[in-house]
Design a protein around this motif. Structure first.
Motif, short mmCIF file in Angstrom:
data_model
loop_
_atom_site.label_atom_id
_atom_site.label_comp_id
_atom_site.label_asym_id
_atom_site.label_seq_id
_atom_site.Cartn_x
_atom_site.Cartn_y
_atom_site.Cartn_z
N ARG A 316 0.82 -1.22 0.00
CA ARG A 316 0.00 0.00 0.00
C ARG A 316 0.85 1.25 0.00
NH1 ARG A 316 -4.77 -0.50 4.34
NH2 ARG A 316 -4.90 1.71 3.86
N GLU A 317 1.94 1.21 0.78
CA GLU A 317 2.85 2.37 0.80
C GLU A 317 3.41 2.62 -0.60
OE1 GLU A 317 6.25 2.05 3.46
OE2 GLU A 317 7.37 3.39 2.11
N LEU A 320 0.75 4.13 -2.77
CA LEU A 320 0.52 5.53 -2.44
C LEU A 320 1.64 6.40 -3.02
CD1 LEU A 320 -0.97 7.77 -0.82
CD2 LEU A 320 0.86 7.46 0.86
N LYS A 322 3.51 5.83 -5.49
CA LYS A 322 3.36 5.91 -6.95
C LYS A 322 2.24 6.87 -7.32
CE LYS A 322 5.42 2.04 -9.07
NZ LYS A 322 5.23 1.01 -10.08
N ALA A 323 1.11 6.80 -6.59
CA ALA A 323 -0.01 7.69 -6.88
C ALA A 323 0.42 9.15 -6.71
CB ALA A 323 -1.19 7.36 -5.97
N PRO A 403 0.04 0.90 -9.44
CA PRO A 403 -0.47 1.71 -8.33
C PRO A 403 -1.90 1.36 -7.93
CG PRO A 403 -0.03 3.05 -10.27
CD PRO A 403 0.57 1.72 -10.51
N ILE A 404 -2.77 1.03 -8.91
CA ILE A 404 -4.17 0.74 -8.55
C ILE A 404 -4.23 -0.52 -7.68
CG2 ILE A 404 -6.49 0.79 -9.52
CD1 ILE A 404 -5.24 0.47 -12.27
N LEU A 407 -2.77 0.17 -4.24
CA LEU A 407 -3.62 0.97 -3.36
C LEU A 407 -4.80 0.16 -2.84
CD1 LEU A 407 -3.81 4.43 -5.12
CD2 LEU A 407 -2.93 3.95 -2.85
N ARG A 408 -5.25 -0.77 -3.66
CA ARG A 408 -6.44 -1.54 -3.31
C ARG A 408 -6.10 -2.60 -2.25
NH1 ARG A 408 -8.06 -3.90 -8.36
NH2 ARG A 408 -8.57 -1.87 -9.21
N GLN A 410 -5.32 -4.60 0.88
CA GLN A 410 -5.77 -4.31 2.27
C GLN A 410 -4.74 -4.85 3.26
OE1 GLN A 410 -8.34 -2.39 3.16
NE2 GLN A 410 -8.61 -2.01 0.98
#
Lengths: 410, 241
Positions: A316-317, A320, A322-323, A403-404, A407-408, A410
């Motif tokens: 997730r990090e 993020l 990348k986003a 990135p998608i 980010l998704r 969990q």
């Protein structure tokens, strides 16, 4: 992205996961510590052996009669060949013909029975010249060595090995005493310091007399001019081969032999013993280093495993970052630098532990460990390299995360 | 921090221009058309809500608008720059410069302070540390958290965390703020708080695209687009206030 920020970002990631970072480093710490220790142990043993051999007299050329190059043949040839003479030894001692020789001593031996009062002791007596202590690297415990006058006159003087003196007198402090050989009396003028043993020959059970004395009174081989061995000590160890060539051409000349193939003598280099020992210990060092390298490899795989877990954990990090605009190269570099910092830290800690053990162990084991600065530097560089090499795959995995998806997660 | 002064809907070019946008996913032999030709223009200063049930293609549209994914066909021009065929590196740069994300799960890094989190996009933009800190501080003050700059996310309430995320979205002065279910993880009090903040940003001239499935949240926006089966149902509905 600025390089300083990249470094800070990697450093923060390491600091905020102390346990994981410590585990990642563990393998490298163990690997580097064992490299430092094993290399040190190998070098230390090599140094010990070199010193022992040097004490026996390296820098030494051994001229034997006959053309046998076999080592046991050379030993067996003591006194048997008659092609080397005292005149050869005198010629070799000339600074003109053999400028790279420091000192020359011819030896001839006989087996005799020494008597003192009720006790007697059979040993090997060596006839030689006054340069013998220098050539054979021997020192006197008591008294003095015999003199040139003693050699010239064939005086009845004798120098005893420490063990011989002990056996005969019960003590080594026997200067001025007399010993009897075949009813002739010899005055003990000196006792040699202990030198241990060379192979199965004790260097402390022996007696030394002037060459003339041996030839005239003790030797019954019948060839008064021949000698068993001529030792040549080179002026410096790097001049050994020069001295060897000079001695060879002089002797060929004196013996009227045209080609070196027809030589009636053999020149051996005691250094070859050192070389043999050195090569054994180099092989040992390579072996030990190989084992240590294996430990490092395992450590490197440990780095990779934990970095891969770290990438999964931080999906997730990564997403993020990348986003927010991190390019794949930014992410890759962050993980690579993390791996390299872990390698560097692990390497530094490993070196510290290795050096600590290297300082502590010799007092326990009694072995020498040589800490080489080069080995330490190389170890740390290797540790960083391992971090980099084994960090490449996890870093590439991290850089490739979409990135998608990241980010998704969990 | 000055939001770009804008006179909406008149002479200016659109911030977002989607033309015939299609996105097809392939899973083995199965093809799935998530977007089936969407045309849409969003102008500077607009507050747009995109609503639709789950599976409608709403999330795909959000990914496309956020430059997190690329179209299968059609074109997407963001702030005058065609991003339809950009590679990963160029897309990362476009996200960094043009888009301020606000996510449902806040997505703050727990190891960083509030200030550190807000600084993050500026780090990837290569802004020098002093300048970065100054701009991040201004953004935090703008969301009313100037006094919490040294707190870590764990020490902040959900609403405060989302406000830190909004500050992070604003700090690069992006062309659009893209908020994906920004109130999905918040209680009603924090929801009002965060939506109020988006209203303020709109009032100050920011362009906001809000993706949600809650109609009362969408009601705050000026225009609502309804996505069903990968297409807009009807054109943008302007909401009378």
């Amino acid at each position: 992205m600025r390089p300083a920020d990249l470094l800070a970002s990697s450093w923060r990631a390491i600091r905020s996961h102390k346990m994981r970072s410590a585990l990642t480093m563990l393998g490298i710490v163990v690997g580097i510590a064992s490299v430092v220790l094993t290399v040190g142990l190998g070098l230390g043993t090599q140094k010990d052996v070199s010193e022992q051999i040097a004490a026996l007299g390296s820098d030494l050329l051994i001229v034997s009669p006959g053309s046998s190059t076999d080592e046991s043949g050379m030993r067996g040839g003591f006194g048997s060949g008659t092609t080397l003479t005292r005149a050869d030894a005198d010629a070799l001692a000339s600074t003109v013909a053999v400028p790279d020789a420091l000192a020359v001593a011819a030896e001839k031996t006989a087996s005799v029975s020494l008597e003192y009062g009720e006790s007697n002791w059979t040993t090997t007596v060596t006839g030689t010249s006054t340069s013998w202590p220098e050539v054979r690297s021997r020192e006197l415990l008591y008294g003095t060595f015999f003199t040139d006058e003693d050699v010239a006159s064939g005086a009845s003087v004798i120098v005893l090995g420490a063990e011989t003196a002990e056996e005969l007198f019960g003590t080594a402090a026997v200067v001025g005493q007399d010993v009897t050989i075949d009813d002739d009396t010899y005055e003990v003028v000196g006792v040699l310091s202990e030198a241990g043993s060379s192979g199965d020959t004790s260097l402390d059970d022996m007696a030394v007399v002037p060459m003339t004395t041996l030839v005239e009174q003790l030797d019954d081989s019948g060839s008064s001019e021949s000698v068993a061995t001529i030792y040549i000590k080179a002026a410096a160890s790097n001049l050994l081969s020069a001295a060897s060539q000079e001695a060879e051409s002089l002797l060929l000349n004196l013996h009227g032999i045209a080609s070196a193939d027809g030589a009636d003598f053999t020149i051996d280099v005691q250094d070859s013993l050192l070389d043999a020992a050195t090569s054994v210990y180099q092989k040992l060092t390579v072996l030990l280093t190989g084992i240590a390298a294996l430990a490092l490899l395992v450590g490197g795989i440990g780095v990779m495993n934990i970095m891969l877990v770290s990438v999964t954990e931080r999906t997730r990090e990564i997403g993020l970052r990348k986003a927010l605009g991190a390019a794949p190269a930014n992410i890759r570099n962050q993980f690579l630098i993390e791996a390299m910092i872990l390698g560097l830290s692990g390497g530094a800690i490993g070196v510290a532990i290795g050096v600590g053990l290297a300082l502590a162990l010799p007092t326990v084991l009694g072995s020498t460990i040589v800490i080489s600065g080069l080995a330490l530097v190389v170890s740390v560089v290797v540790a960083v390299g391992i971090g980099a090499v084994f960090g490449v795959y996890p870093a590439a995995r991290a850089a490739k995360l979409a990135p998608i998806d990241a980010l998704r997660d969990q | 921090m000055t939001a770009t002064a804008i006179t909406p809907f008149e002479t200016v070019a659109p911030v977002i221009e989607l033309s015939g946008a299609r996105k097809t996913y392939h899973t083995g032999d199965i093809e799935f058309e998530a977007l089936r030709g969407i045309d849409c223009r969003i102008y500077p200063g607009e507050y747009v809500a995109i609503v639709g049930p789950s599976g409608s293609g709403k999330s795909t549209l959000m990914n496309i608008l956020g430059c997190l994914d690329v179209l299968t066909s059609g074109s997407y021009v963001l702030a005058g720059e065609d991003v339809s065929h950009m590679d990963e590196v160029a897309l990362a740069s476009a996200r960094n410069r043009r888009i301020g994300f606000v996510f449902q799960q806040f997505h703050l890094l727990s190891s960083l302070t509030a200030l550190g989190n807000v600084e993050l996009p500026l780090i990837y933009a290569g802004v020098a540390p002093a300048e970065r800190r100054k701009r991040a501080m201004v953004a935090l003050e703008r969301v009313g958290l100037g006094d919490k700059s040294r707190n870590h996310p764990g020490q902040l309430s959900g609403g405060q965390q989302q406000r830190v995320a909004i500050a992070r979205a604003l700090v690069t002065e992006p062309a659009i703020v893209l908020a994906d279910e920004p109130t999905g993880n918040l209680d009603s009090h924090s929801t009002r708080d965060v939506l109020g903040m988006l209203d303020d940003l709109h009032a100050e001239g920011s362009t906001i695209v809000l993706i949600t499935h809650e109609s009362d949240v969408a009601a705050r926006a000026g225009t609502v687009y309804n996505v069903t089966d990968g297409q807009f149902v009807g054109m943008g509905t302007e909401i009378a206030k």
